[in-house]
Design an enzyme around this catalytic site. Structure first.
Site, PDB file in Angstrom:
ATOM      1  N   HIS A   1       0.841  -1.193   0.000  1.00 39.82           N
ATOM      2  CA  HIS A   1       0.000   0.000   0.000  1.00 39.82           C
ATOM      3  C   HIS A   1       0.875   1.241   0.000  1.00 39.82           C
ATOM      4  CE1 HIS A   1       0.568  -1.127   4.245  1.00 39.82           C
ATOM      5  NE2 HIS A   1       0.393   0.145   4.574  1.00 39.82           N
TER       6      HIS A   1
ATOM      7  N   HIS B   1       0.841   5.263   0.904  1.00 41.17           N
ATOM      8  CA  HIS B   1       0.163   6.312   1.673  1.00 41.17           C
ATOM      9  C   HIS B   1       0.248   7.619   0.898  1.00 41.17           C
ATOM     10  CE1 HIS B   1       0.208   4.214   5.665  1.00 41.17           C
ATOM     11  NE2 HIS B   1       1.190   3.551   5.064  1.00 41.17           N
TER      12      HIS B   1
END
Length: 135
Positions: free
Chosen positions: A96, A98
């Site tokens: 992931h 950010h």
């Protein structure tokens, strides 16, 4: 082990989705640094950036680019912080990125680790050579 992000992708766990396409799902972080902090995850479960198949890199980072612009515009931010962790400090073992909206003088300090400069150019050349050898 069940992946929290895979559950979000599959619709089994709620999230505030902001974008999705065939490659990614993007949603608000449940514990944001600042309002608008968004996570972009690939639909396929891969744990780290180095696990992401080569053919997925372009579509994934094109989506990261689009989401980054939308976060900045949507939050009227001055800019953003865009980052990913691989293994260390990775709270969910699913790749992931950010996107954290930033404003001048927003008070974000100490977010980065201390700097440890090379002792000299020789040490820097030695480290660079070790990394180059891995290609």
């Amino acid at each position: 082990m069940e992946c929290a992000f895979c559950k979000i992708i599959d619709g089994e766990q709620p999230a505030h989705r902001v974008y999705e396409d065939g490659a990614v799902v993007a949603f608000l972080d449940q514990r944001p640094v600042f309002s608008g902090h968004t996570l972009i995850v690939p639909r396929a479960h891969v744990e780290t950036l180095t696990d992401l198949p080569e053919e997925s890199v372009g579509p994934y980072f094109s989506a990261v680019r689009r989401v980054t612009g939308a976060v900045e515009r949507g939050t009227e931010a001055d800019g953003s912080f865009v980052a990913t962790n691989n293994k260390v400090s990775q709270s969910v073992p699913h790749l992931h990125v950010h996107v954290v909206p930033r404003r001048k003088k927003d008070g974000l300090r100490g977010f980065f680790w201390p700097r440890n400069p090379y002792t000299d150019a020789t040490e820097a050349r030695r480290v660079a050579a070790k990394i180059r050898a891995q290609f």
